[in-house]
Design a protein around this motif. Sequence first.
Motif, PDB file in Angstrom:
ATOM      1  N   ILE A 138       0.855  -1.190   0.000  1.00 33.26           N
ATOM      2  CA  ILE A 138       0.000   0.000   0.000  1.00 33.26           C
ATOM      3  C   ILE A 138       0.884   1.231   0.000  1.00 33.26           C
ATOM      4  N   VAL A 139       0.658   2.144  -0.952  1.00 29.65           N
ATOM      5  CA  VAL A 139       1.388   3.414  -1.012  1.00 29.65           C
ATOM      6  C   VAL A 139       0.468   4.512  -0.477  1.00 29.65           C
ATOM      7  N   ILE A 140       1.011   5.339   0.419  1.00 27.46           N
ATOM      8  CA  ILE A 140       0.222   6.393   1.055  1.00 27.46           C
ATOM      9  C   ILE A 140       0.890   7.741   0.806  1.00 27.46           C
ATOM     10  N   VAL A 141       0.097   8.718   0.365  1.00 31.49           N
ATOM     11  CA  VAL A 141       0.572  10.096   0.221  1.00 31.49           C
ATOM     12  C   VAL A 141      -0.118  10.943   1.278  1.00 31.49           C
ATOM     13  N   LEU A 142       0.686  11.615   2.124  1.00 28.71           N
ATOM     14  CA  LEU A 142       0.174  12.418   3.230  1.00 28.71           C
ATOM     15  C   LEU A 142       0.361  13.896   2.916  1.00 28.71           C
ATOM     16  N   ASP A 143      -0.705  14.658   3.042  1.00 25.95           N
ATOM     17  CA  ASP A 143      -0.708  16.075   2.702  1.00 25.95           C
ATOM     18  C   ASP A 143      -0.306  16.893   3.933  1.00 25.95           C
ATOM     19  N   VAL A 144       1.000  17.038   4.175  1.00 24.12           N
ATOM     20  CA  VAL A 144       1.479  17.639   5.419  1.00 24.12           C
ATOM     21  C   VAL A 144       1.196  19.133   5.503  1.00 24.12           C
ATOM     22  N   THR A 145       0.922  19.803   4.382  1.00 22.05           N
ATOM     23  CA  THR A 145       0.625  21.233   4.425  1.00 22.05           C
ATOM     24  C   THR A 145      -0.862  21.534   4.434  1.00 22.05           C
ATOM     25  N   ASN A 146      -1.688  20.498   4.560  1.00 21.86           N
ATOM     26  CA  ASN A 146      -3.118  20.706   4.703  1.00 21.86           C
ATOM     27  C   ASN A 146      -3.400  21.371   6.049  1.00 21.86           C
ATOM     28  N   ARG A 147      -4.351  22.283   6.064  1.00 21.47           N
ATOM     29  CA  ARG A 147      -4.669  23.011   7.291  1.00 21.47           C
ATOM     30  C   ARG A 147      -5.134  22.089   8.416  1.00 21.47           C
ATOM     31  N   GLU A 148      -5.654  20.916   8.063  1.00 18.98           N
ATOM     32  CA  GLU A 148      -6.074  19.960   9.093  1.00 18.98           C
ATOM     33  C   GLU A 148      -4.887  19.418   9.888  1.00 18.98           C
ATOM     34  N   ASN A 149      -3.678  19.537   9.347  1.00 17.97           N
ATOM     35  CA  ASN A 149      -2.475  19.138  10.086  1.00 17.97           C
ATOM     36  C   ASN A 149      -1.956  20.371  10.824  1.00 17.97           C
ATOM     37  N   GLN A 150      -2.331  20.506  12.084  1.00 21.12           N
ATOM     38  CA  GLN A 150      -2.036  21.720  12.846  1.00 21.12           C
ATOM     39  C   GLN A 150      -0.674  21.657  13.545  1.00 21.12           C
ATOM     40  N   LEU A 151       0.002  20.518  13.522  1.00 20.84           N
ATOM     41  CA  LEU A 151       1.241  20.371  14.287  1.00 20.84           C
ATOM     42  C   LEU A 151       2.408  21.113  13.630  1.00 20.84           C
ATOM     43  N   ASP A 152       2.882  20.581  12.530  1.00 29.68           N
ATOM     44  CA  ASP A 152       3.973  21.158  11.754  1.00 29.68           C
ATOM     45  C   ASP A 152       4.027  20.365  10.460  1.00 29.68           C
ATOM     46  N   GLN A 153       5.077  20.557   9.677  1.00 31.14           N
ATOM     47  CA  GLN A 153       5.142  19.871   8.393  1.00 31.14           C
ATOM     48  C   GLN A 153       6.028  18.637   8.454  1.00 31.14           C
ATOM     49  N   VAL A 154       6.208  18.115   9.652  1.00 34.26           N
ATOM     50  CA  VAL A 154       6.899  16.845   9.841  1.00 34.26           C
ATOM     51  C   VAL A 154       5.831  15.760   9.963  1.00 34.26           C
ATOM     52  N   PRO A 155       5.816  14.752   9.090  1.00 36.30           N
ATOM     53  CA  PRO A 155       4.774  13.716   9.175  1.00 36.30           C
ATOM     54  C   PRO A 155       4.895  12.932  10.479  1.00 36.30           C
ATOM     55  N   ARG A 156       3.771  12.589  11.049  1.00 36.28           N
ATOM     56  CA  ARG A 156       3.758  11.821  12.299  1.00 36.28           C
ATOM     57  C   ARG A 156       2.713  10.718  12.216  1.00 36.28           C
ATOM     58  N   MET A 157       3.099   9.565  12.735  1.00 32.46           N
ATOM     59  CA  MET A 157       2.173   8.439  12.847  1.00 32.46           C
ATOM     60  C   MET A 157       1.973   8.158  14.329  1.00 32.46           C
ATOM     61  N   PHE A 158       0.732   8.205  14.781  1.00 30.84           N
ATOM     62  CA  PHE A 158       0.394   7.956  16.169  1.00 30.84           C
ATOM     63  C   PHE A 158      -0.102   6.521  16.295  1.00 30.84           C
ATOM     64  N   GLN A 159       0.636   5.679  16.980  1.00 26.22           N
ATOM     65  CA  GLN A 159       0.270   4.274  17.134  1.00 26.22           C
ATOM     66  C   GLN A 159      -0.683   4.106  18.306  1.00 26.22           C
ATOM     67  N   LEU A 160      -1.744   3.340  18.074  1.00 23.79           N
ATOM     68  CA  LEU A 160      -2.695   3.003  19.129  1.00 23.79           C
ATOM     69  C   LEU A 160      -2.464   1.600  19.647  1.00 23.79           C
ATOM     70  N   ALA A 161      -1.614   0.857  18.955  1.00 25.40           N
ATOM     71  CA  ALA A 161      -1.189  -0.476  19.391  1.00 25.40           C
ATOM     72  C   ALA A 161       0.215  -0.674  18.833  1.00 25.40           C
ATOM     73  N   GLY A 162       0.875  -1.745  19.249  1.00 29.34           N
ATOM     74  CA  GLY A 162       2.215  -2.001  18.745  1.00 29.34           C
ATOM     75  C   GLY A 162       3.290  -1.399  19.625  1.00 29.34           C
ATOM     76  N   SER A 163       4.534  -1.508  19.184  1.00 31.93           N
ATOM     77  CA  SER A 163       5.662  -1.152  20.034  1.00 31.93           C
ATOM     78  C   SER A 163       6.866  -0.797  19.174  1.00 31.93           C
TER      79      SER A 163
END
Length: 451
Positions: A171-196
């Motif tokens: 699966i190839v994923i393109v993330l729109d880091v400059t979209n206004r919905e991304n309020q953090l910064d322009q560094v992509p982040r993945m928040f894990q809800l499970a795993g380690s």
Amino acid sequence: MHKLLFCLLSVVSLTLLLSFHGGEARQREVPFQNACHFSQINSLAPAQATKFEAGQMEVWDHMSPELRCAGVTVARITLQANSIFLPAFFSPPALAYVVQGEGVMGTIASGCPETYEQIEGSSGRGGGGDRRRRFEDMHQKLENFRRGDVFASLAGVSQWWYNRGDSDAVIVIVLDVTNRENQLDQVPRMFQLAGSRTQEQQQPLTWPSGNNAFSGFDPNIIAEAFKINIETAKQLQNLKDNRGNIIRANGPLHFVIPPPREWQHDDIATGIEETYCTAKIHENIDDPERTDHFSTRAGRISTLNSLNLRVLRLVRLNALRGYLYSGGMVLPQWTANAHTVLYVTGGQAKIQVVDDNGQSVFNEQVGQGQVVVIPQGFAVSKTAGETGFEWISFKTNDHAYINTLSGQTSYLRAVPVDVIKASYGVNEEEAKRIKFSQQETLLAMTPSSSS
């Protein structure tokens, strides 16, 4: 009467809010200065691969000049047979394309109801044949996925993927880091809800990072929140687990999945329940029946935008799938209102890109797995090699449109002959040949292939 008027005004206000939200969501937080000034564009390969127990996640360098210009970044997930990409969410909105494989994808959005219930009958005691219904499970909507599917996801909406096939799913994923919905910064982040975390320690990039959201909480807080014991709470933290975010499933997984499309409608008029919860969120762009441009000799192209997948109004991205046969060519064109991120899924092609100064900034043969960014307004042509060419393009506007330099609907076809003569210093016969010779609209064969 006043209450009715207030309710009507509230609905209208919410509808307008969502309309503006969809129309203006892709705005840069802090634009990169001169990010799209290139003397040369480079094709891009993954900068990092993080290996998990049953697969890997590769990420492209989001600080590369090409991706900084487009305001996006790219990731590729590979799941081995009978493995699961554990629940996680990304800070920006995204589009995902299934390069190969099949399985089940689930989304988890706060505020959406559990739309699927599994209730099984069990025989009661005695000989009366009395049957009681026993609750088994409830969960949010699931989607079967297969090669060619494009999935839209909003910022902060969790997802998981399960490969139920016998071979790898990619699966190839393109993330729109400059979209206004991304309020953090322009560094992509993945928040894990499970795993380690995995056993790999040093990584050149900052993501994917590692531990899941539960790992930072006091186990007593988790135990109280879920009404479970401390040992079970510690299990949620996965602190003694190093399998990462793609793990092998213990035998086939089973879910409640209704017949395709039976539960869906495509109304994104008001409220989250009528936007994302019940909206159609994916479409198969590989289906030949939905082709937009077709040439029996050159190839075919399909587009996916907010006109045929309305949830893209919220995501603010679109997708284009292309196939060229051997010697086929996409006539020179430019995308008027979006950057393009092209991912090669098969074959080879010669791609040339020309900038606003009329300089060639890219002129190379590209192959499977490579990424090429074509900035807004830059002209581009594609010519397939002997084995043909396949690609998926992601554009940074849900209503992206192209203009062509040659062909029946091109800029030159619309210009008067006398203007062509004056512009290029040619005689009338040459001007007419320039204007009318190419009878194709978008796809054509190269002269060497036509002979």
